[in-house]
Write a protein that holds these residues in place. Structure first.
Motif, PDB file in Angstrom:
ATOM      1  N   UNK A   6       0.894  -1.188  -0.030  1.00  0.00           N
ATOM      2  CA  UNK A   6      -0.120  -0.198  -0.082  1.00  0.00           C
ATOM      3  C   UNK A   6       0.925   1.211   0.009  1.00  0.00           C
ATOM      4  N   UNK A   7       0.266   2.204  -0.379  1.00  0.00           N
ATOM      5  CA  UNK A   7       1.007   3.654  -0.332  1.00  0.00           C
ATOM      6  C   UNK A   7       1.387   4.305   0.987  1.00  0.00           C
ATOM      7  N   UNK A   8       2.361   4.777   1.484  1.00  0.00           N
ATOM      8  CA  UNK A   8       2.744   5.213   2.737  1.00  0.00           C
ATOM      9  C   UNK A   8       2.330   6.601   2.796  1.00  0.00           C
ATOM     10  N   UNK A   9       1.137   6.996   3.748  1.00  0.00           N
ATOM     11  CA  UNK A   9       0.891   8.521   3.646  1.00  0.00           C
ATOM     12  C   UNK A   9       1.394   8.934   5.007  1.00  0.00           C
ATOM     13  N   UNK A  10       2.002   9.828   4.998  1.00  0.00           N
ATOM     14  CA  UNK A  10       2.318  10.918   6.220  1.00  0.00           C
ATOM     15  C   UNK A  10       1.781  11.971   6.117  1.00  0.00           C
ATOM     16  N   UNK A  11       0.969  12.441   7.258  1.00  0.00           N
ATOM     17  CA  UNK A  11       0.664  13.834   7.356  1.00  0.00           C
ATOM     18  C   UNK A  11       1.619  14.614   8.323  1.00  0.00           C
ATOM     19  N   UNK A  74      11.439   4.639  -5.865  1.00  0.00           N
ATOM     20  CA  UNK A  74      12.739   4.216  -5.602  1.00  0.00           C
ATOM     21  C   UNK A  74      13.146   3.015  -4.997  1.00  0.00           C
ATOM     22  N   UNK A  75      14.082   2.509  -5.698  1.00  0.00           N
ATOM     23  CA  UNK A  75      14.449   1.225  -5.312  1.00  0.00           C
ATOM     24  C   UNK A  75      13.405   0.137  -5.432  1.00  0.00           C
ATOM     25  N   UNK A  76      12.622   0.429  -6.410  1.00  0.00           N
ATOM     26  CA  UNK A  76      11.433  -0.756  -6.984  1.00  0.00           C
ATOM     27  C   UNK A  76      10.319  -0.644  -6.092  1.00  0.00           C
ATOM     28  N   UNK A  77       9.934   0.424  -5.401  1.00  0.00           N
ATOM     29  CA  UNK A  77       8.957   0.628  -4.250  1.00  0.00           C
ATOM     30  C   UNK A  77       8.622   1.884  -4.836  1.00  0.00           C
ATOM     31  N   UNK A  78       6.973   2.061  -4.490  1.00  0.00           N
ATOM     32  CA  UNK A  78       6.449   3.136  -4.536  1.00  0.00           C
ATOM     33  C   UNK A  78       6.076   3.935  -3.199  1.00  0.00           C
ATOM     34  N   UNK A  79       6.591   5.155  -3.077  1.00  0.00           N
ATOM     35  CA  UNK A  79       6.544   6.042  -1.871  1.00  0.00           C
ATOM     36  C   UNK A  79       5.661   7.157  -2.034  1.00  0.00           C
ATOM     37  N   UNK A  80       5.065   7.396  -0.985  1.00  0.00           N
ATOM     38  CA  UNK A  80       3.884   8.596  -0.793  1.00  0.00           C
ATOM     39  C   UNK A  80       4.114   9.297   0.354  1.00  0.00           C
ATOM     40  N   UNK A  81       3.802  10.513  -0.029  1.00  0.00           N
ATOM     41  CA  UNK A  81       3.751  11.557   1.245  1.00  0.00           C
ATOM     42  C   UNK A  81       2.896  12.636   0.947  1.00  0.00           C
ATOM     43  N   UNK A  82       2.051  13.023   2.187  1.00  0.00           N
ATOM     44  CA  UNK A  82       1.083  13.729   1.902  1.00  0.00           C
ATOM     45  C   UNK A  82       1.175  15.030   3.040  1.00  0.00           C
ATOM     46  N   UNK A  83       1.108  16.247   2.315  1.00  0.00           N
ATOM     47  CA  UNK A  83       1.408  17.214   3.417  1.00  0.00           C
ATOM     48  C   UNK A  83       0.068  18.019   3.262  1.00  0.00           C
ATOM     49  N   UNK A  84      -0.190  18.714   4.512  1.00  0.00           N
ATOM     50  CA  UNK A  84      -1.494  19.619   4.719  1.00  0.00           C
ATOM     51  C   UNK A  84      -0.917  21.032   4.411  1.00  0.00           C
ATOM     52  N   UNK A  85      -1.336  21.698   3.478  1.00  0.00           N
ATOM     53  CA  UNK A  85      -0.724  23.055   2.865  1.00  0.00           C
ATOM     54  C   UNK A  85      -1.914  24.163   3.062  1.00  0.00           C
TER      55      UNK A  85
END
Length: 363
Positions: A6-11, A74-85
């Protein structure tokens, strides 16, 4: 390493600076005259002026009006970052002066909480999924490289328009200096030694690496910093695009420092005996560190440039980053029939003296 299902979500809860008011900023150009009593002697002609934030208070900011998600591989994986703006906060960043050195965008103290949270999220994520220490900078840069490239002229209407990290993230991209500024801020927060590399019409990142690293490097203060491209994707540490391979490179260190900008306006009242000059000086700290024990010196300089008709100096003050100090030198005199010019200097404990002058005038 477990595969990512699953995608990694970080707020990230962002605590950033609140700007209270605005002031005009200007390029330094000298234009002066004296006319009849009460006319102005202009120390700095205000041209192409920008909005300027005079003071900042650091306060917590509630989650923004919208969130933006960044997804990359990156390195064969999908990464995800979520920012509140936040739209209002973005507008406040836009109001800040661009009339500062590139490194001061990266070391801006009012980005500290944002950069710290991003760095901690990327570091924790990389450790949780078994990345080696040498792979962590690559993860950081792969995130920045995934942002879209947009030229300054296209996005702002200016040929040169460097951005603070918050602006680059809000706009989901920028040009080479914007992504390099963002990258060096994150890497330094993660504990890596990094600098900006300035080339003709381009900017990149330099990262200090262990002995044995391959690729193009540049020496600075006895250490080798390896070229790292922040635009495009899949660039490796030490790999330099062919178009830049033979171009000169200037290493720009990034650290906290003050940067003083001066301007002034003077008004002269004339009589047959003398001219009486009042000088209103504006001192702006566009740096990323407070200017300690700063004084403002104002003089009416004689034509030989060695002697003075009159002079005065302020008491010492401390000027915080983004703060403006206004000082008025009243009642300076020069004899009638003699040439003079206004000379203004700011100096302090941790700043290089900055000075400006008017053109020559005569009462």
């Amino acid at each position: 390493m477990k595969s990512l299902t699953a995608l990694f979500c970080f707020c990230l809860l962002i605590y950033l600076a609140e700007f209270i008011s605005t002031w005009p900023d200007s390029e330094t150009s000298i234009d002066s005259y004296i006319g009849d009593a009460g006319e102005n002697l202009i120390g700095v002609d205000i041209v192409n002026s920008e909005p300027y934030s005079a003071s900042i208070t650091e306060e917590s900011v509630t989650p923004g009006t919208f969130s933006q998600t960044y997804s990359w591989d990156y390195e064969g994986y999908n990464w995800q970052l979520t920012l509140p703006l936040d739209n209002e906060l973005y507008e406040k960043y836009k109001s800040r002066s661009r009339n500062r050195d590139y490194d001061l965008f990266a070391s801006d103290p009012y980005d500290d909480r944002l950069i710290k949270d991003i760095a901690e999220a990327l570091f924790s994520l990389s450790k949780a999924h078994g990345l080696e220490n040498c792979e962590i900078p690559g993860l950081c840069i792969s995130f920045v490289q995934s942002l879209k490239y947009t030229s300054d002229l296209e996005s702002s209407g200016y040929d040169q328009y460097p951005r603070f990290p918050y602006e680059t993230l809000y706009e989901n991209g920028g040009d080479c200096e914007d992504t390099s500024i963002l990258s060096v801020a994150i890497l330094q927060e993660m504990g890596y030694a990094a600098v900006l590399l300035e080339l003709p019409e381009h900017m990149a990142l330099g990262i200090k690496s262990d002995i044995g690293q391959q690729g193009r490097s540049f020496e600075y203060e006895g250490s080798n910093y390896y070229y790292l491209e922040t635009t495009g994707s899949d660039w490796q540490i030490g790999e330099i695009p062919e178009v830049y391979a033979n171009q000169p490179v200037h290493v720009v260190p990034v650290y906290r420092r003050p940067m003083i900008k001066l301007d002034f306006k003077a008004q002269c009242a004339c009589s047959k005996k003398e001219g009486v000059v009042d000088v209103n000086v504006t001192v702006r700290n566009l740096g990323s560190r407070r200017a300690e024990n700063t004084t403002v010196y104002v003089a009416l300089q004689a034509e030989d440039k060695l002697s003075l008709w009159d002079e005065i100096e302020s008491s010492s003050i401390t000027i915080e980053p983004e703060e403006v100090f206004n000082y008025t030198a009243k009642g300076l005199t020069a004899p009638s029939g003699e040439k003079f010019r206004v000379y203004v200097q700011a100096s302090g404990e941790n700043i290089e003296p900055e000075n400006i002058t008017s053109q020559w005038a005569m009462v």
